[in-house]
Write an enzyme that holds these catalytic residues in place. Structure first.
Site, PDB file in Angstrom:
ATOM      1  N   CYS A  89      40.061   6.495  10.914  1.00  0.00           N
ATOM      2  CA  CYS A  89      41.316   6.261  11.605  1.00  0.00           C
ATOM      3  C   CYS A  89      41.029   5.381  12.819  1.00  0.00           C
ATOM      4  O   CYS A  89      40.266   5.761  13.702  1.00  0.00           O
ATOM      5  CB  CYS A  89      41.918   7.592  12.056  1.00  0.00           C
ATOM      6  SG  CYS A  89      43.492   7.377  12.864  1.00  0.00           S
ATOM      7  N   THR A 108       0.847  -1.198   0.000  1.00  0.00           N
ATOM      8  CA  THR A 108       0.000   0.000   0.000  1.00  0.00           C
ATOM      9  C   THR A 108       0.879   1.243   0.000  1.00  0.00           C
ATOM     10  O   THR A 108       1.864   1.315   0.728  1.00  0.00           O
ATOM     11  CB  THR A 108      -0.937  -0.024   1.233  1.00  0.00           C
ATOM     12  OG1 THR A 108      -1.733  -1.201   1.128  1.00  0.00           O
ATOM     13  CG2 THR A 108      -1.832   1.200   1.282  1.00  0.00           C
TER      14      THR A 108
END
Ligand SMILES: Cc1ncc(COP(=O)(O)O)c(C=O)c1O
Length: 373
Positions: free
Chosen positions: A324, A237
């Site tokens: 990092c 729907t």
């Protein structure tokens, strides 16, 4: 003052006109678009109006647009759908090394199912060479999927040229236009594509809505089977509220495109010029110098780690191009594919500008960076 938002490629705020368009469908109009009564007709008309608004921005017919749950779903629908639908014709896909994970990871999944995928390389500006695509095509090739604009560095790919090659070889062509829709023209016939993916939240609609252009007459097995919604191409729907939002967002983007391309580019160029003026060769711009999204500036700051620089700039919201961990820097796969040296790429920061960026924000952002870099 709130932090300065320079991360429009990550997501955009909802445009107030979009929020207003959604309002009547949150409480007042709740009918199921499949219902034949007046409640259903109201929402059906809204969805079909929104479909036309999306189609207008892409220069196609409304019947060629389906709504999806976002850019990732649109991409998955194409890649998995083509691999399944055309498996009797071939089992080879071509894409690039700099695609978004919403392309790379479905490709990896398909490889596990026996599909062969060629990841064409890019040059140092992040651009694909159409000749590499032509060389990669085999009689088994069923789809070429190359992004229109790169989300990190903003480089634009020569989609029209690749589209011509695809057509000449009878191969279907898809472009992930999540980052280009609303920023530069994205007309499907100019691009020569059979499929084009849109992500609503990059174009001032909410998150969790997208669209997919499927050229009329092209068969594509759906990802979600069910009742016949979206021309039988995506069951469920309709998300009326968000469909309406995406339609409005596309209408606003179309009207705003000439201004956007001019003014947002000016602000981006001003920011770039100010960085170069202040830091000289301590900054290096990534991506193609001209063939680049007007709103994107990806910069390597020499001698720092991008994430650490941004940590010192809490008043600025931008993205880094490297991670990092435990002192070890990993470049994004895009920078790696562009062969950016790690010592440069570790200082990568992406600034992306948008509809609400102001000159004052640009000037203030440059001052803030100068204070910490
Ligand atoms: C190029 C590109 N493709 C696809 C996506 C995924 O879109 P969504 O977040 O709507 O699933 C994004 C968003 O990050 C993107 O930048």
């Amino acid at each position: 003052m709130p932090p300065i938002y320079l991360d429009y490629n990550a997501t955009t705020p909802v445009d107030p006109a979009v929020a207003e368009a959604m309002q009547p469908y949150i409480i007042m109009h709740y009918g199921n678009p499949s219902s034949a009564h007046v409640y259903g007709r109201a929402t059906k008309d809204a969805v079909e109006g929104a479909r036309r608004q999306v189609a207008d921005l892409l220069g196609c017919t409304a019947e060629e647009i389906i709504f999806t749950g976002g850019g990732s779903e649109s991409n998955n629908t194409v890649l998995k759908g083509v691999a399944y639908t055309y498996r009797h014709q071939g089992n080879h896909l071509i894409t690039s090394a700099v695609e978004h994970p919403a392309i790379i990871n479905p490709c990896r999944f398909l490889e596990q199912q026996g599909v062969r995928v060629t990841y064409v390389p890019v040059d140092r500006t992040g651009m694909v060479d159409p000749a590499d695509i032509r060389r990669a095509i085999t009689p088994q090739t069923i789809l070429i999927s190359i992004m229109h604009a790169n989300n990190e560095v903003g480089t634009l790919q020569p989609i029209a040229e690749i589209g011509r090659i695809a057509r000449a070889h009878g191969v279907l062509m898809h472009t992930d236009a999540a980052q280009s829709v609303g920023k530069i023209p994205t007309l499907v016939d100019q691009l020569g594509v059979d499929f084009l993916s849109i992500a609503g939240h990059k174009v001032y609609a909410p998150k969790g809505i997208g669209a997919l252009y499927i050229r009329s007459g092209v068969a594509l097995e759906p990802l979600i089977h069910g009742a016949g919604h979206e021309f039988g191409r995506r069951a469920g729907t309709e998300n009326v509220i968000f469909d309406v939002a995406l339609g409005k967002a596309c209408e606003v983007a179309q009207a705003d495109l000439p201004r956007y391309q001019r003014e947002v580019r000016q602000l981006r160029d001003l920011f770039q010029a100010e960085l170069v003026k202040r830091f000289g060769d301590r900054v290096v711009v990534n991506g193609h110098p001209e063939q680049r999204l007007p709103n994107t500036l990806h910069v390597n700051f020499h001698g720092v780690i991008g994430a650490e620089l941004l940590e010192r700039l809490p008043e600025l919201a931008a993205s880094t191009g490297s991670a990092c961990h435990a002192g070890e820097v990993t470049l994004s796969s895009v920078l790696e594919a562009m062969q950016v040296p790690p010592e440069l790429g570790m200082g990568a920061v992406r600034f992306s500008f948008g509809r609400y960026t102001t000159r004052e924000e640009i000037e203030r952002a440059v001052e803030l960076i100068e204070q910490v870099y």
